[in-house]
Write a protein that holds these residues in place. Structure first.
Motif, short mmCIF file in Angstrom:
data_model
loop_
_atom_site.label_atom_id
_atom_site.label_comp_id
_atom_site.label_asym_id
_atom_site.label_seq_id
_atom_site.Cartn_x
_atom_site.Cartn_y
_atom_site.Cartn_z
N GLU A 1 -3.28 3.23 -0.57
CA GLU A 1 -3.85 2.72 -1.81
C GLU A 1 -3.04 1.51 -2.27
O GLU A 1 -1.81 1.52 -2.21
N THR B 1 0.84 -1.19 0.00
CA THR B 1 0.00 0.00 0.00
C THR B 1 0.88 1.25 0.00
O THR B 1 1.99 1.24 0.54
N LYS C 1 -0.80 6.76 0.96
CA LYS C 1 -2.23 7.09 1.04
C LYS C 1 -3.08 5.84 1.25
O LYS C 1 -4.30 5.87 1.13
#
Length: 268
Positions: free
Chosen positions: A58, A53, A56
């Motif tokens: 993501e 990830t 952020k």
């Protein structure tokens, strides 16, 4: 009467067998995915640079980008199902995921319960440790604590080769293995070379480096058995994107080195 019961039991068994056969014959995960307009892909987000990830939070990494490209070409939405190494197969078999794209190494044991596509990449498994550790071969692991992911490829490769006196320490996933090597809980770890490089980059003060290579292992997309249409589509997609360089570019971008030559894994 007993003869009648035996005939009835045999008839019931035949009906049940036919029903099971019909269920298998009509299983079509590809059609289900298209009808759902979403593909559920199991990815380990704790195994950089394949899955991780961003700052952020993501999802990113080579397996994530591979899954995104696949979903786009399939014309459906991508839903990432987060898994760890040990639970990739259970999530697939229980229908929580349609396929596994998580540096899923091809092994005879796994092939007994899942169907693999053709390889779309390969991992070089190594033993890595801090520069100060005098480790050059398997024999140098005597007296050392070496971390692996429990039941994962590195466990399967290293455990039968480890010399007497070496201690194999098993953890649940790559994230906890990384934490163990960084904190000094273990002396070394067995892992894909790409992950060792990522750990070294993220923790420069530790001086993590590859000590020696164990083996190159191809990885592929894993699906449930008896899904010929999905397997055919995936193999076609892999062949196309190996030929046009798309998968090699994704690998290069995230791993930081050229993709290993997959020709070495072709059937002889």
């Amino acid at each position: 009467m007993n003869q009648f019961l035996n005939i009835t039991k045999k008839a019931a068994a035949v009906v049940l067998g036919l029903a099971c056969f019909a269920q298998v014959a009509h299983a079509d995960a590809l059609a289900d995915i298209k009808a759902r307009k979403k593909v559920l892909v199991a990815i380990d987000l704790g195994a950089p640079p394949f899955g991780m990830t961003s700052a952020k939070l993501e999802p990113q990494g080579s397996d994530v980008e591979t899954a995104r490209a696949l979903a786009k070409d399939l014309g459906v939405e991508l839903e990432i199902v987060q898994v760890t190494g040990p639970n990739r197969i259970p999530f697939l078999m229980t229908g929580k995921a349609d396929m596994v794209i998580a540096s899923f190494s091809i092994t005879p044991e796994r092939a007994k319960v899942v169907t693999f596509t053709n390889p779309y990449g390969a991992s070089q498994f190594v033993v890595a440790a801090a520069k100060g550790e005098n480790i050059k071969s398997l024999n140098d692991l005597v007296g050392k604590r070496v971390a692996v992911v429990r039941g994962n490829m590195q466990d399967s490769l290293l455990t039968p080769l480890a010399p007497k006196g070496a201690t194999i320490v098993r953890f649940d996933d790559d994230a906890t293995v990384t934490a163990a090597i960084v904190s000094g809980q273990v002396d070394a770890f067995c892992t894909p070379n790409s992950l060792a490089a990522a750990v070294s980059k993220q923790n420069p003060a530790k001086g993590i480096e590859t000590k020696f290579v164990i083996k190159d292992i191809p990885y592929a997309i894993g699906i449930r058995q008896n899904e010929p249409e999905l397997q055919k589509w995936l193999n076609g997609w892999i062949a196309t994107n190996l030929k046009n360089g798309r998968l090699a570019n994704i690998y290069q971008q995230w791993v930081g080195s050229p993709m290993p030559d997959l020709a070495q894994f072709a059937p002889k």
